[in-house]
Design a protein around this motif. Structure first.
Motif, short mmCIF file in Angstrom:
data_model
loop_
_atom_site.label_atom_id
_atom_site.label_comp_id
_atom_site.label_asym_id
_atom_site.label_seq_id
_atom_site.Cartn_x
_atom_site.Cartn_y
_atom_site.Cartn_z
N TYR A 185 -5.52 13.15 -0.52
CA TYR A 185 -6.20 12.10 0.23
C TYR A 185 -5.52 10.74 0.17
CZ TYR A 185 -8.46 10.25 -4.09
OH TYR A 185 -8.70 9.71 -5.32
N PHE A 186 -4.63 10.52 -0.81
CA PHE A 186 -4.15 9.17 -1.09
C PHE A 186 -3.47 8.55 0.13
CE2 PHE A 186 -1.59 5.90 -3.23
CZ PHE A 186 -2.58 5.31 -4.00
N ASN A 187 -2.48 9.21 0.67
CA ASN A 187 -1.78 8.67 1.84
C ASN A 187 -2.66 8.69 3.08
OD1 ASN A 187 0.78 7.94 0.73
ND2 ASN A 187 1.34 10.09 0.65
N SER A 188 -3.52 9.71 3.20
CA SER A 188 -4.37 9.83 4.38
C SER A 188 -5.35 8.66 4.49
CB SER A 188 -5.15 11.15 4.35
OG SER A 188 -4.28 12.25 4.38
N ILE A 189 -5.97 8.28 3.38
CA ILE A 189 -6.91 7.16 3.41
C ILE A 189 -6.17 5.86 3.74
CG2 ILE A 189 -8.49 5.75 2.03
CD1 ILE A 189 -9.68 8.43 2.74
N TYR A 190 -5.01 5.67 3.11
CA TYR A 190 -4.24 4.45 3.37
C TYR A 190 -3.84 4.35 4.84
CZ TYR A 190 -0.15 1.44 3.65
OH TYR A 190 0.75 0.48 4.03
N GLU A 191 -3.33 5.43 5.39
CA GLU A 191 -2.81 5.41 6.76
C GLU A 191 -3.93 5.33 7.80
OE1 GLU A 191 -0.48 8.92 6.81
OE2 GLU A 191 1.15 8.04 5.60
N ALA A 192 -5.14 5.74 7.44
CA ALA A 192 -6.24 5.70 8.41
C ALA A 192 -6.66 4.27 8.76
CB ALA A 192 -7.43 6.48 7.86
N LYS A 193 -6.45 3.32 7.84
CA LYS A 193 -6.77 1.90 8.08
C LYS A 193 -8.21 1.74 8.58
CE LYS A 193 -2.60 0.16 7.20
NZ LYS A 193 -1.92 1.37 6.70
N LEU A 194 -9.14 2.38 7.88
CA LEU A 194 -10.55 2.30 8.24
C LEU A 194 -11.20 1.10 7.57
CD1 LEU A 194 -11.30 6.10 7.83
CD2 LEU A 194 -11.05 4.85 9.99
N LYS A 195 -12.28 0.64 8.15
CA LYS A 195 -12.95 -0.56 7.66
C LYS A 195 -13.61 -0.32 6.31
CE LYS A 195 -16.63 -3.84 8.88
NZ LYS A 195 -17.66 -4.19 9.88
N CYS A 234 -8.40 -4.73 -4.91
CA CYS A 234 -7.02 -4.41 -4.57
C CYS A 234 -6.95 -3.80 -3.18
CB CYS A 234 -6.40 -3.45 -5.59
SG CYS A 234 -6.87 -1.71 -5.36
N HIS A 235 -5.76 -3.91 -2.57
CA HIS A 235 -5.41 -3.12 -1.41
C HIS A 235 -4.79 -1.83 -1.94
CE1 HIS A 235 -5.92 -6.90 0.80
NE2 HIS A 235 -6.04 -6.14 1.88
N GLU A 236 -5.56 -0.76 -1.88
CA GLU A 236 -5.11 0.52 -2.41
C GLU A 236 -4.17 1.19 -1.42
OE1 GLU A 236 -4.34 2.26 -5.01
OE2 GLU A 236 -6.39 2.49 -5.75
N GLY A 237 -3.38 2.11 -1.95
CA GLY A 237 -2.42 2.86 -1.14
C GLY A 237 -1.11 2.95 -1.89
N PRO A 238 -0.06 3.47 -1.25
CA PRO A 238 1.26 3.49 -1.90
C PRO A 238 1.64 2.07 -2.33
CG PRO A 238 1.27 4.81 0.10
CD PRO A 238 -0.03 4.07 0.09
N TRP A 239 1.85 1.88 -3.62
CA TRP A 239 1.99 0.52 -4.14
C TRP A 239 3.17 -0.24 -3.54
CZ3 TRP A 239 0.86 0.60 -10.15
CH2 TRP A 239 -0.43 1.08 -10.36
N HIS A 240 4.22 0.46 -3.15
CA HIS A 240 5.39 -0.23 -2.60
C HIS A 240 5.17 -0.67 -1.15
CE1 HIS A 240 5.87 3.99 -1.50
NE2 HIS A 240 6.62 3.60 -0.48
N LYS A 241 4.00 -0.35 -0.59
CA LYS A 241 3.69 -0.74 0.78
C LYS A 241 2.62 -1.82 0.85
CE LYS A 241 4.80 3.80 2.80
NZ LYS A 241 4.28 4.93 3.62
N VAL A 242 2.04 -2.21 -0.27
CA VAL A 242 0.91 -3.15 -0.25
C VAL A 242 1.16 -4.32 -1.18
CG1 VAL A 242 -0.79 -1.39 0.37
CG2 VAL A 242 -0.31 -1.83 -2.05
N ASP A 243 0.67 -5.50 -0.79
CA ASP A 243 0.46 -6.59 -1.73
C ASP A 243 -0.94 -6.37 -2.30
OD1 ASP A 243 2.89 -7.99 -1.60
OD2 ASP A 243 2.31 -8.90 0.30
N ARG A 244 -1.01 -5.85 -3.49
CA ARG A 244 -2.20 -5.14 -3.96
C ARG A 244 -3.30 -6.03 -4.53
NH1 ARG A 244 -3.68 0.20 -6.56
NH2 ARG A 244 -5.06 -0.38 -8.27
N ILE A 245 -2.99 -6.99 -5.38
CA ILE A 245 -3.99 -7.62 -6.26
C ILE A 245 -4.51 -8.92 -5.65
CG2 ILE A 245 -4.47 -8.39 -8.60
CD1 ILE A 245 -1.87 -6.86 -9.43
N TRP A 246 -5.83 -8.99 -5.44
CA TRP A 246 -6.48 -10.12 -4.80
C TRP A 246 -7.72 -10.52 -5.58
CZ3 TRP A 246 -4.90 -12.13 0.10
CH2 TRP A 246 -3.85 -11.42 0.71
N THR A 247 -8.13 -11.78 -5.42
CA THR A 247 -9.44 -12.23 -5.88
C THR A 247 -10.17 -12.90 -4.72
OG1 THR A 247 -8.63 -14.40 -6.63
CG2 THR A 247 -8.68 -12.60 -8.26
#
Length: 410
Positions: A185-195, A234-247
Motif C-alpha cells: 500500500y505504501f506507494n499506492s497511497i502516496y501516488e493516489a494523492k487523496l485528501k 508529516c507528508h508520508e510516502g517515499p521519503w526521497h520524494k517528500v519534504d516530510r516534517i511539518w508543524t
C-alpha cells in the motif's frame, strides 16, 4: 548455556535481586526465554515485562506510554496484551512487575494515547473514541465519527484537553483494505494523492474541528509535549520524494516546514519531540542509504544539529533519554535502507563531538524485523524498553543500560 551464581549490579534499587541466580544466554536461543537473563554477547540484563500474557505489544516509539503509580512511588507503563483472544490495555509497574488490566469488553481496541496528568488512556473501538481512567476503570465515550467520514485520533496535547488526528477518504480506506501489507500500500497511497484532513477533538465538549486539508498523505500526527497548540505531522510516502516534517499551530493555522531537502535522494523522517518540546529529532540521510545522521531542529527553526552514525549503528527508530543526554535505537536487518551487515541490535548512544557512539545492549539476530522493536527509555532513564518476537510471539522486554560485572561459569 552458561549461568552465574551472583551478579555485581552497578544500579542501586534494581527490582531484580543482585544475588539472584540468572542465566547467561544468547537472546532468543530458547523458546520460551526465562523471565530474565544476561545477554551473552553484551553482558546486559534483559527482563520480560508481561510474563503471564501470551502476547504483548508496547507502543510506537513516539507515543509516550508512561505515568506514575497512584501513590507516585513507582512508574507505570501502558501497553497492549492479549486476554481471552482480545487485545486489551494493561499497565505494568516497572518496579514491582505487577500487571493490571485497564480495559475489558469483547472488542479489540486500537490507539496509543496516555494522558498522565488526568490518568486516562484513550483508544478507539470501530468509529468511537473512548477513554478509561487508569485507577477507577471508569470508561467514557468521547466522540463518535459519523458514517459519512473515516476518522481516527493518535495524540493528545499537553493540557490534555484536545485530541489530534486525521480524516481520510473512503477511497483511501479501500486501498488499505485491498493491500494490507505496507510494501503493497505504501506507494499506492502516496501516488493516489487523496485528501486528508488534520482534526482536533475537544474532549470536554466533544466538538471536532477540521484544522487543515491537503491532497497528500498526512500522517504521524503528534502534539508537542510542552506547547498545547503545536501539532507535528508529516507528508508520508517515499521519503526521497517528500519534504516530510511539518508543524501547525492548531489555533492560528500557521504551518512550518521543519527540514527542507537540499539534494537528490536526501531523506528525513521518523520524527519525534524531545521531552521538553523544544526540539524535533529525526533520521537524516544525505543521501539515502549512504551517510547517516540523527538530526535535531528547534521548533522555532533555530539550533539545528546532526550527529553522525556508522552504517551498522543506524536504526529504524531512535528515542531520547528523559534527561536528553543520550539516545536509543532499535537497529535493523539487511533489508532496511542502511543495508547493514551487522545491524540487528538494541543500541544505546552517547554523544561524542559530532557523532553518536553506539553500545550494543541486546543481540536481535533471532528477531524478525517485520515487527519493529520501537525503543523507549524508562522514566528513570536506567532501562530501554522494546518489543520483539525472538520467542515466537510478540512480547515486551527491558534491557538495563548499565553493564553487569559478571564471571562466566560453564
Amino acid at each position: 548455556m552458561f549461568s552465574c551464581k551472583q551478579i555485581a549490579n552497578s544500579n542501586e534499587g534494581n527490582s531484580l535481586s543482585e544475588r539472584d541466580s540468572i542465566s547467561i544466554l544468547k537472546t532468543g536461543v530458547l523458546k520460551p526465554m526465562p523471565e530474565k537473563w544476561i545477554d551473552v554477547d553484551t553482558h546486559h540484563k534483559v527482563k520480560k515485562l508481561a510474563q503471564s500474557l501470551p502476547k504483548s505489544r508496547s507502543f510506537y516509539f513516539h507515543n509516550r506510554p508512561f505515568l506514575s503509580s497512584k501513590d507516585t512511588k513507582d512508574d507505570l507503563m501502558v501497553f497492549y496484551g492479549l486476554k481471552d483472544s482480545i487485545n486489551q490495555l494493561f499497565t505494568v509497574n516497572l518496579q514491582s512487575g505487577e500487571l493490571q488490566q485497564i480495559t475489558d469488553g469483547p472488542e479489540g481496541k486500537k490507539g496509543e494515547i496516555v494522558a498522565p496528568n488526568t490518568r486516562r488512556v484513550y483508544y478507539m473501538v470501530h468509529n468511537k473514541v473512548y477513554y478509561t481512567h487508569i485507577d477507577t476503570r471508569q470508561t467514557k465515550l468521547v466522540y463518535e465519527f459519523p458514517d459519512s467520514v473515516i476518522g481516527g485520533v493518535t495524540t493528545i496535547n499537553s493540557d490534555e484537553n484536545i485530541l489530534g488526528g486525521v480524516l481520510i477518504t473512503k477511497k483511501e480506506q479501500e486501498i488499505f483494505n485491498k493491500n494490507p501489507k505496507k510494501s503493497n500500500y505504501f506507494n499506492s497511497i502516496y501516488e493516489a494523492k487523496l485528501k486528508r484532513t488534520l482534526i482536533t477533538i475537544n474532549i470536554e465538549s466533544g466538538v471536532m474541528n477540521e484544522i487543515y486539508s491537503e491532497n497528500a498523505w498526512l500522517n504521524h500526527v503528534q502534539f508537542s509535549p510542552a506547547n498545547p497548540r503545536l501539532l507535528m505531522y508529516c507528508h508520508e510516502g517515499p521519503w526521497h520524494k517528500v519534504d516530510r516534517i511539518w508543524t501547525i499551530d492548531v489555533t492560528t493555522k500557521e504551518k512550518k516546514l521543519m527540514h527542507k531537502r537540499t539534494m537528490e535522494m536526501e531523506i528525513a523522517g521518523h520524527e519525534f519531540f524531545s521531552p521538553d518540546g523544544k526540539t524535533i529529532w529525526y533520521d537524516l540521510q544525505i543521501p539515502r542509504g549512504e551517510t547517516f545522521y540523527l538530526a535535531g531542529i528547534n521548533t522555532d527553526l533555530t539550533g539545528f544539529r546532526k550527529y553522525g552514525l556508522k552504517r551498522n549503528d543506524w536504526s529504524i527508530h531512535y528515542n531520547i533519554s528523559p534527561d536528553m543526554k543520550s539516545f536509543a535505537g532499535d537497529g535493523g536487518d539487511e533489508g532496511q535502507v542502511a543495508k547493514a551487515k551487522d545491524g540487528r541490535w538494541i543500541y544505546h548512544f552517547t554523544v561524542k563531538g559530532d557523532s553518536l557512539i553506539a553500545e550494543k545492549l541486546v543481540n536481535m539476530k533471532n528477531h524478525n524485523y517485520d515487527l519493529e522493536p520501537n525503543v523507549h527509555f524508562s522514566p528513570d532513564g536506567k532501562w530501554i524498553i522494546f518489543r520483539a518476537n525472538f520467542e515466537g510471539n510478540s512480547h515486551i522486554y527491558a534491557v538495563e543500560i548499565a553493564k553487569n560485572n559478571i564471571s562466566l561459569h560453564q
